[in-house]
Enzyme design. Structure first.
Site, PDB file in Angstrom:
ATOM      1  N   ARG A  94       0.857  -1.179   0.000  1.00  0.00           N
ATOM      2  CA  ARG A  94       0.000   0.000   0.000  1.00  0.00           C
ATOM      3  C   ARG A  94       0.897   1.235   0.000  1.00  0.00           C
ATOM      4  NH1 ARG A  94      -3.586  -2.574  -1.674  1.00  0.00           N
ATOM      5  NH2 ARG A  94      -5.626  -2.956  -0.758  1.00  0.00           N
ATOM      6  N   HIS A 118      -0.466  -0.314 -10.126  1.00  0.00           N
ATOM      7  CA  HIS A 118      -1.137  -1.295  -9.248  1.00  0.00           C
ATOM      8  C   HIS A 118      -1.527  -2.556 -10.042  1.00  0.00           C
ATOM      9  CE1 HIS A 118      -3.601  -1.622  -5.291  1.00  0.00           C
ATOM     10  NE2 HIS A 118      -3.327  -2.820  -5.760  1.00  0.00           N
TER      11      HIS A 118
END
Ligand code: OXD
Length: 307
Positions: A222, A270
């Site tokens: 993250r 991502h």
């Protein structure tokens, strides 16, 4: 069984067809056109109003591995099982991505690319394997998959987790002191941790400075684990040789963000482990069937611990 599906609109069709193949009897309602009561909520980063508007009887399913976008919703019911995806085809992808980044750092790909741009022929000595330890921060399913993939290349492997864990072939550390002990001896630090109040901003200048000069960072977890300005400063000073980043505080990463054009940063949008709706729907179907029979399932989020 009635289920509501709440996802970004671009993802709805793929998930809807995956669920209708795997659970043909499921009555799927797409948020916000949903009944007042459903058995299951299948969600990714839902709005707070959802849990105020709908009563959920059996479970809430997070349609991803990291549950921070769900756990942070203030209206989230606290008396229902909250299930997140486990592996579901992501562990193999994560192992591929991290292996590529670690091998790129070990084989000095960046240096050779710069040399090629200057038509410069310089051979660098091979780095002895024992001098190139890789540290994995986070030893969950994805961390263990990465460790297994890297083990085949002979890198010394170190691992850190919140609570002590044992993993064959990995020297493990735990707790805040353990992190410092690991960082000083690794050439590559790979972040595979969930985002929780304990891990957010953990990788700031003070923590990252404990890595040896010339170390590499890989973040596939993250964006908010890392303090961006501190990372940029350490890359600028050369303390860190490179950062491979797949996750960011704001996604999509704003075009003005310094990471985009930083010469020591490799970034991807991502994609290190893409969620596979077909595989995930099958896993969710099994878990819902078990929960409906009153059985326990793995992969439940512990709200106290935050993941
Ligand atoms: C995640 C996912 O948690 O994509 O990032 O599953």
């Amino acid at each position: 069984m009635d289920a509501l599906l709440c996802l970004p609109p671009s993802l709805v069709e793929r998930w809807r067809s995956a669920f209708s193949r795997v659970m043909p009897a499921l009555r799927l309602h797409v948020w916000p056109s949903v009944p007042d009561v459903v058995d299951v909520a299948l969600v990714w980063k839902p709005p707070a109003v959802l849990f105020d508007s709908v009563r959920i009887r059996l479970a809430i399913v997070n349609l991803g591995a990291g549950a921070d976008g769900l756990v942070s919703v203030p209206t989230l019911p606290r008396d229902l099982p909250i299930v997140r995806l486990e592996d579901a085809g992501m562990a193999e992808q994560m192992a591929e991505y991290v292996t590529l980044a670690v091998l790129g750092a070990y084989r000095q790909q960046r240096e050779y690319a710069l040399q090629q741009a200057e038509a410069r022929w310089t051979q660098h000595p091979r780095i002895p394997k024992p001098d190139f330890a890789v540290g994995l921060a986070g030893l969950g399913i994805l961390g263990r998959s990465v460790a297994a993939a890297l083990a085949g290349f002979g890198f010394p492997l170190l691992g850190w987790s919140r609570t002590p864990k044992e993993l064959p072939g990995v020297t493990t550390f735990a707790g805040r002191d353990g992190l410092g002990a690991m960082l000083g001896s690794v050439e590559v630090l790979v972040l595979l941790l969930p985002s929780t109040p304990r891990t957010r901003n953990l990788f700031d200048r003070a923590t990252l400075s404990q890595l040896p000069r010339g170390a590499h960072l890989v973040n596939v977890a993250r964006g908010d684990l890392v303090v961006d300005e501190d990372l940029v400063a350490l890359l600028d000073s050369g303390h860190l040789a490179s950062a491979t980043l797949d996750v960011f505080r704001a996604e999509p990463l704003p075009p003005s963000h310094p990471f985009w054009h930083h010469p020591r940063v490799t970034l991807t949008p991502h994609v290190s482990a893409i969620t596979l709706p077909e595989v995930s729907a099958a896993q969710i179907a099994d878990k819902l069937a078990a929960l409906a029979r009153g059985q326990a399932v793995t992969g439940c989020v512990d709200l106290g611990r935050g993941y």
